[in-house]
Design a protein around this motif. Structure first.
Motif, PDB file in Angstrom:
ATOM      1  N   ALA B  61      -5.053   6.243 -11.267  1.00 16.46           N
ATOM      2  CA  ALA B  61      -6.008   7.151 -11.529  1.00 16.46           C
ATOM      3  C   ALA B  61      -7.402   6.924 -10.860  1.00 16.46           C
ATOM      4  CB  ALA B  61      -6.313   7.169 -12.862  1.00 16.46           C
ATOM      5  N   ARG B  62      -7.507   5.472 -10.392  1.00 15.52           N
ATOM      6  CA  ARG B  62      -8.790   5.243  -9.782  1.00 15.52           C
ATOM      7  C   ARG B  62      -8.942   5.151  -8.268  1.00 15.52           C
ATOM      8  NH1 ARG B  62      -7.542  -0.614 -11.630  1.00 15.52           N
ATOM      9  NH2 ARG B  62      -6.761  -1.198  -9.399  1.00 15.52           N
ATOM     10  N   SER B  63      -7.767   5.550  -7.755  1.00 21.66           N
ATOM     11  CA  SER B  63      -7.777   5.523  -6.361  1.00 21.66           C
ATOM     12  C   SER B  63      -7.720   6.904  -5.411  1.00 21.66           C
ATOM     13  CB  SER B  63      -6.281   5.010  -5.776  1.00 21.66           C
ATOM     14  OG  SER B  63      -5.859   5.034  -4.691  1.00 21.66           O
ATOM     15  N   PRO B  64      -9.060   6.886  -4.847  1.00 23.03           N
ATOM     16  CA  PRO B  64      -9.059   8.041  -4.045  1.00 23.03           C
ATOM     17  C   PRO B  64      -8.287   8.288  -2.952  1.00 23.03           C
ATOM     18  CG  PRO B  64     -11.086   6.624  -3.897  1.00 23.03           C
ATOM     19  CD  PRO B  64     -10.076   6.000  -4.685  1.00 23.03           C
ATOM     20  N   GLU B  65      -7.742   7.226  -2.434  1.00 20.94           N
ATOM     21  CA  GLU B  65      -6.593   7.572  -1.108  1.00 20.94           C
ATOM     22  C   GLU B  65      -5.572   7.987  -1.848  1.00 20.94           C
ATOM     23  OE1 GLU B  65      -8.407   4.572  -2.119  1.00 20.94           O
ATOM     24  OE2 GLU B  65      -9.189   3.811  -0.311  1.00 20.94           O
ATOM     25  N   PHE B  66      -5.091   7.619  -2.881  1.00 20.83           N
ATOM     26  CA  PHE B  66      -3.989   8.154  -3.250  1.00 20.83           C
ATOM     27  C   PHE B  66      -4.060   9.714  -3.985  1.00 20.83           C
ATOM     28  CE2 PHE B  66      -1.469   9.315  -7.411  1.00 20.83           C
ATOM     29  CZ  PHE B  66      -0.328   9.225  -6.966  1.00 20.83           C
ATOM     30  N   ARG B  67      -5.092  10.017  -4.511  1.00 25.59           N
ATOM     31  CA  ARG B  67      -5.361  11.325  -4.605  1.00 25.59           C
ATOM     32  C   ARG B  67      -5.427  12.167  -3.327  1.00 25.59           C
ATOM     33  NH1 ARG B  67      -9.231   9.629  -8.266  1.00 25.59           N
ATOM     34  NH2 ARG B  67     -10.771  10.127  -6.770  1.00 25.59           N
ATOM     35  N   GLU B  68      -6.172  11.631  -2.197  1.00 23.65           N
ATOM     36  CA  GLU B  68      -6.362  12.690  -1.196  1.00 23.65           C
ATOM     37  C   GLU B  68      -4.879  12.599  -0.266  1.00 23.65           C
ATOM     38  OE1 GLU B  68      -9.362  10.240   0.631  1.00 23.65           O
ATOM     39  OE2 GLU B  68     -10.823  10.919  -0.991  1.00 23.65           O
ATOM     40  N   PHE B  69      -4.424  11.672  -0.577  1.00 20.76           N
ATOM     41  CA  PHE B  69      -2.889  11.707   0.272  1.00 20.76           C
ATOM     42  C   PHE B  69      -1.812  12.654  -0.462  1.00 20.76           C
ATOM     43  CE2 PHE B  69       1.359   9.653   1.064  1.00 20.76           C
ATOM     44  CZ  PHE B  69       1.424  10.109   2.333  1.00 20.76           C
ATOM     45  N   ALA B  70      -1.770  12.311  -1.914  1.00 17.17           N
ATOM     46  CA  ALA B  70      -0.791  12.729  -2.625  1.00 17.17           C
ATOM     47  C   ALA B  70      -0.779  13.879  -3.224  1.00 17.17           C
ATOM     48  CB  ALA B  70       0.019  11.814  -3.712  1.00 17.17           C
ATOM     49  N   PHE B  71      -2.093  14.448  -3.414  1.00 17.15           N
ATOM     50  CA  PHE B  71      -2.354  15.846  -4.146  1.00 17.15           C
ATOM     51  C   PHE B  71      -1.529  15.707  -5.492  1.00 17.15           C
ATOM     52  CE2 PHE B  71      -2.905  16.591   0.437  1.00 17.15           C
ATOM     53  CZ  PHE B  71      -4.320  17.491   0.309  1.00 17.15           C
ATOM     54  N   PRO B  72      -1.790  14.423  -6.283  1.00 16.55           N
ATOM     55  CA  PRO B  72      -0.867  14.467  -7.583  1.00 16.55           C
ATOM     56  C   PRO B  72      -0.975  15.501  -8.434  1.00 16.55           C
ATOM     57  CG  PRO B  72      -2.613  12.608  -7.478  1.00 16.55           C
ATOM     58  CD  PRO B  72      -2.813  13.518  -6.087  1.00 16.55           C
ATOM     59  N   ASP B  73      -0.041  16.229  -9.197  1.00 14.10           N
ATOM     60  CA  ASP B  73      -0.048  16.965 -10.103  1.00 14.10           C
ATOM     61  C   ASP B  73       0.389  16.138 -11.713  1.00 14.10           C
ATOM     62  OD1 ASP B  73      -0.365  19.335 -11.727  1.00 14.10           O
ATOM     63  OD2 ASP B  73       1.536  19.865 -11.170  1.00 14.10           O
ATOM     64  N   LYS B  74       1.486  15.521 -11.379  1.00 11.24           N
ATOM     65  CA  LYS B  74       2.060  14.744 -12.690  1.00 11.24           C
ATOM     66  C   LYS B  74       2.624  13.144 -12.022  1.00 11.24           C
ATOM     67  CE  LYS B  74       4.088  18.641 -14.376  1.00 11.24           C
ATOM     68  NZ  LYS B  74       5.627  19.104 -14.624  1.00 11.24           N
ATOM     69  N   ILE B  75       2.485  12.195 -12.885  1.00 12.29           N
ATOM     70  CA  ILE B  75       3.219  11.101 -12.289  1.00 12.29           C
ATOM     71  C   ILE B  75       3.892  10.406 -13.355  1.00 12.29           C
ATOM     72  CG2 ILE B  75       2.652   8.573 -11.386  1.00 12.29           C
ATOM     73  CD1 ILE B  75      -0.153   9.426 -10.822  1.00 12.29           C
ATOM     74  N   ALA B  76       5.220  10.127 -12.969  1.00 13.29           N
ATOM     75  CA  ALA B  76       6.072   9.539 -13.958  1.00 13.29           C
ATOM     76  C   ALA B  76       5.538   8.094 -14.564  1.00 13.29           C
ATOM     77  CB  ALA B  76       7.341   9.528 -13.663  1.00 13.29           C
ATOM     78  N   PRO B  77       5.579   7.873 -15.753  1.00 13.43           N
ATOM     79  CA  PRO B  77       5.365   6.348 -16.220  1.00 13.43           C
ATOM     80  C   PRO B  77       6.124   5.488 -15.307  1.00 13.43           C
ATOM     81  CG  PRO B  77       5.630   7.779 -17.887  1.00 13.43           C
ATOM     82  CD  PRO B  77       5.933   8.558 -16.816  1.00 13.43           C
ATOM     83  N   PRO B  78       5.376   4.623 -14.673  1.00 17.05           N
ATOM     84  CA  PRO B  78       6.195   3.479 -13.585  1.00 17.05           C
ATOM     85  C   PRO B  78       6.976   2.634 -14.629  1.00 17.05           C
ATOM     86  CG  PRO B  78       3.882   3.943 -13.006  1.00 17.05           C
ATOM     87  CD  PRO B  78       3.810   4.594 -14.206  1.00 17.05           C
ATOM     88  N   VAL B  79       8.086   2.175 -13.909  1.00 18.57           N
ATOM     89  CA  VAL B  79       9.061   1.509 -14.613  1.00 18.57           C
ATOM     90  C   VAL B  79       9.293   0.008 -13.577  1.00 18.57           C
ATOM     91  CG1 VAL B  79      11.612   1.052 -14.996  1.00 18.57           C
ATOM     92  CG2 VAL B  79      10.482   3.229 -15.667  1.00 18.57           C
ATOM     93  N   LEU B  80       9.324  -0.903 -14.448  1.00 19.02           N
ATOM     94  CA  LEU B  80       9.338  -2.187 -13.562  1.00 19.02           C
ATOM     95  C   LEU B  80      11.055  -2.636 -13.457  1.00 19.02           C
ATOM     96  CD1 LEU B  80       6.935  -4.885 -15.245  1.00 19.02           C
ATOM     97  CD2 LEU B  80       6.529  -3.077 -13.642  1.00 19.02           C
ATOM     98  N   ALA B  81      11.214  -2.678 -12.185  1.00 19.34           N
ATOM     99  CA  ALA B  81      12.573  -3.111 -11.742  1.00 19.34           C
ATOM    100  C   ALA B  81      12.670  -4.687 -11.338  1.00 19.34           C
ATOM    101  CB  ALA B  81      13.137  -2.119 -10.835  1.00 19.34           C
ATOM    102  N   LYS B  82      13.616  -5.272 -11.271  1.00 23.30           N
ATOM    103  CA  LYS B  82      14.040  -6.644 -10.903  1.00 23.30           C
ATOM    104  C   LYS B  82      15.383  -6.789 -10.160  1.00 23.30           C
ATOM    105  CE  LYS B  82      13.387  -9.919 -14.125  1.00 23.30           C
ATOM    106  NZ  LYS B  82      13.606 -10.728 -15.356  1.00 23.30           N
ATOM    107  N   TYR B  83      15.266  -7.400  -8.841  1.00 22.68           N
ATOM    108  CA  TYR B  83      16.594  -7.558  -8.218  1.00 22.68           C
ATOM    109  C   TYR B  83      16.885  -9.003  -8.196  1.00 22.68           C
ATOM    110  CZ  TYR B  83      16.212  -2.846  -6.833  1.00 22.68           C
ATOM    111  OH  TYR B  83      16.420  -1.311  -6.764  1.00 22.68           O
ATOM    112  N   LEU B  84      17.954  -9.478  -8.757  1.00 22.72           N
ATOM    113  CA  LEU B  84      18.307 -10.908  -8.660  1.00 22.72           C
ATOM    114  C   LEU B  84      19.413 -11.010  -7.360  1.00 22.72           C
ATOM    115  CD1 LEU B  84      18.742 -11.590 -12.404  1.00 22.72           C
ATOM    116  CD2 LEU B  84      16.845 -12.051 -10.956  1.00 22.72           C
ATOM    117  N   PRO B  85      19.558 -12.173  -6.996  1.00 24.63           N
ATOM    118  CA  PRO B  85      20.327 -12.392  -5.821  1.00 24.63           C
ATOM    119  C   PRO B  85      21.870 -11.586  -5.959  1.00 24.63           C
ATOM    120  CG  PRO B  85      19.550 -14.560  -6.262  1.00 24.63           C
ATOM    121  CD  PRO B  85      18.960 -13.562  -7.427  1.00 24.63           C
TER     122      PRO B  85
END
Lengths: 220, 220, 220, 220, 220, 220
Positions: B61-85
């Protein structure tokens, strides 16, 4: 969009008028037999028609303003038309396609080239009706007005004198008028401001220009 | 187009890692039960998920670079993911629509936010396959890569250490990637060069910007 | 297309002027802080703004001519604007989107509602520039001009007296102006001629109307 | 999408190099006089140009991989280009249209055919810039890279040795890259899996293939 | 495309008929006051209407065949209609939009659910006119026909007995019928053949499915 | 849409049958070598093929109904096909493009011209499958059915006698079937009702016709 072009030299205007004076005109319904709104005269003699068309096509060919505005792909051979007192052409949109025998032209833009002095006749303005807002054109000899073929336009009744014009239709490389106008505006900005820009920014603007043209122009 | 953003502060990265460390992860197939290519783990605990999503959404929300590049309308709540060996995510394009219960998101852009040091694990790069040309991303903690959802991408097998990332999907106001990229380029040129232009030329450029946006953006 | 509507009753005009006279106006750049071309004043007081917006929105709501011409989906609350001697608004196209807090409006059509007598001020016409062809509007009190938001327009400098107008922006159900105009023309023909037709022919025309609307209108 | 093709036999590579060695090269700005970014040399002699173009066009004509990937409609005669130490080609998108006199080509895809060993020169990679993600191509003699004409690309400065390549531009039957890529993917799946399917399912897949092609390809 | 669905259980058919028998029907022109072609009766009592709509909506909700064929976004509450001897509904296309007060539905697909035995009445078939080729539907109780809203259809005059049907309209996520049908065909092929394919080929087919849906579906 | 045309005179039917009887037919897979569904015979002798194609093309050329319905741009030379007992053509959509050597035709519409009496053979109907709704055509000698090329159709197995037909494919000026059908309907209404209208209303309808054609037809 509407564009007024200084198209013909005085000599070319005189030559067109000489051609017009040298031969008979016929009823304009010859080329639109079912029209209920057309009431004018057209040049018909093949040699005279070819001579005047040649003059006008050459004038289009040398005009960068025309090229930049219209993105022309094909131009129908212009025809000379005459309005005598009492004549007019009622409100109509131009047909989508003109079958010229060896080639078919989609009429995206229409063009009237004025060949005599507006003080030589009364009435006879070209009126474009944009809903409740009329545009009126009655230009100087040698000037041309290029206007969209798809809106209602008419020629007011001539009440005195004689109105002599050339008429033609243009197929543009960019069929959609909205896109054609944006392409024109963007190209103008790039031409006027591009060389002052940081080279990287200008290259980026050129990428946008090239890609809009790629995307919007008809298949070559 | 591909955009690398410095998205999170060091403090936010640390906070995300603290959240990840505080709770169990579950099999990533929970959210794609029929996937044959997904082999990773996802944060599942509601409170932890909400806490980490909050941190990441605030950073977007605070990133102008993101806004200018993506023209965001909606963003899904980010999810944390982990990759083990041994874990990886085989080549796939992201689904067109995500049903989040109260809202549906069209995934135009995908985003991976890297949360630990690339030297902490071996393998685990995000690979985008553009036909015969692979792009490989393994960024620093807090950096995000935004990439089109519609191309084949995969996560290489992690062979050592642990890879921790945030993942999200963005619906853009301009659905078509070709148009979104041109709009971005034109806006950048206008922002960097507009104030140096003749006012009339800048106004003309702004007309082009406004009309392309009017024409290309989804209905609001 | 351009449409002149008799929108307000004399009483409503008087009421709008009373509201305008009852409160202070502020610099119009409040709502366009970066504009280099805007030099006018706008009503700002919330209660007065709401009162005048209410009068104008009711007038739109009861006008079948407006509905048939504009296919309105959303209308921004109209704002009163005042031009004192020396003020003007330079050439610009209107922004694509207006963010009104709780709703975003795509500005397809713009509208100026004239609130005082054209003889009360000099200059101050609304000029729409269609390339080389200007349209000029200076209407009677209570009349409104509806025009496309995507073309260059300006307000001439007021040189004497005061110009008081209402301004608003309309999102149409049919975003594309070319399609909206054809739909309007076809609907008008059907309304004026349909009942005289053979029932089978009228049913066929209604099928064309329904299918063009289905195909061209925004998703409801 | 990006495609690396083994295009030329060793004999053809040798023949192209023989042609290149037999004649003088001229400044590459000959074909782009206003370019500020182009700094290379091009083959100019008509007979030599025709000979090398012939070899390369024949190689394209016999390649099913090329046909299936590019859906080629027209191919510009390839031109040989040479980069000596210090030469480069700055970032640019290719022009939308090439006027070859008797034919105009819309450049949908660009192609570089490498003609000498990458170990023979330093620098000189073809770099495609996808926003923040660069792709770099420096292929073996006889290999070709086909890439979209509409993205920023450049040739790095050659710092040692000589870089010899063929360059051409392809108009595809499917102008839109997004659609062309989907058509390619679907055709590949059908070719690899179709004969294993239930006949009815394969017929259904073929209906989808035929109708997408019908819908997406340029008018023949 | 046309789809015949076994929609209702015998019990649901009986319940709908019980509701229909328990209350009065009114002239069908109530919901189309200007129609010159409609001559039937509709259920009007709010409680009865809600009860029957509920039964039918639940039947749609549980049908995967319906979901896969129609890509439904919104379904209008079905209405019961009755045709007594002499009644019919002349040829018409359905209106583009239905204003249901709190929601507007674009009618992409229409649906007739047959509620009594075809042997119970004479005439009364639903006829779809595809130019010179009529399709005729007179189905068993509980069966539904889903057909495009945009083609001429009519209900033949009932000459004996009574015809009882449910009627509804569906807004699809994929507005364009050509695209919706291709999406359906491709999804069917993938569902029936996907698991037999090489995983890489299936992933490629899934990429095509996801991207066509992304590209063709309305904004969510 | 589907159109049944009385295309040939009795004399032309007789002449086609005479040509068919004068020469050998070959396996229909000659022109579709990979087809698994085609099982019929085609006329192959060049002189006989040309003679029959000539008769059929002349019949198309003189038919205003054909012109008004199909907006034909190119017609493939019709081919005579024969089905003997046991032969059939399984369900398929026609290929998007026909390469006729000197010209490529996009198959928008397909056409079967029936050449012998339906009572002369059993089976052999042309079946078009619109999902769950089949259309069946078995016409009189000289009649033609024009149908969309993009839907599943088949020829039922002939169980007795011989079925003789002409087959051809038409590229329409209006590629999109939805638009072509609306254009046809609107033109029909204008032809049947236009002269009864107020001239101004008719001119307005003609503007809509011209502009839809301009907008929807392929580039000429």
């Amino acid at each position: 969009m509407y564009r007024v072009l200084p198209l013909l030299t005085d000599g070319e205007v005189a030559e067109c008028r000489r051609v017009a004076a040298s031969t008979q005109f016929v009823d304009g319904r010859t080329s639109n037999p079912h029209s209920k709104t057309k009431n004018n005269q057209q040049l018909h003699d093949p040699a005279a028609s070819q001579a005047s068309a040649q003059i006008l096509l050459q004038a289009f060919a040398r005009s960068p303003e025309f090229r930049e505005f219209a993105f022309p792909d094909k131009i129908a051979p212009p025809v000379l038309a005459k309005y005598l007192p009492g004549m007019h052409y009622g409100a109509h949109a131009d047909a989508a396609f003109l079958n010229l025998g060896n080639v078919v032209i989609r009429s995206d833009l229409s063009c009237t080239i004025f060949l005599n002095d507006p003080r030589d006749y009364e009435g006879g303005a070209l009126i474009v009706r944009l809903g409740d807002a009329p545009l009126s054109f009655k230009l100087r000899p040698g000037e041309a007005i290029i206007y969209p073929s798809d809106t209602f336009h008419e020629v007011e009744k001539v009440t005195k004198g004689e109105r002599l014009v050339g008429i033609t239709f243009i197929q543009s490389k960019i069929a959609d008028p909205f896109r054609r106008n944006l392409m024109f505006d963007l190209n103008e900005v790039a031409a006027l401001e591009g060389l002052k820009m940081e080279p990287e920014n200008f290259a980026r603007l050129q990428l946008v220009q090239a890609n809009l043209l790629r995307y919007w122009a008809d298949k070559p």
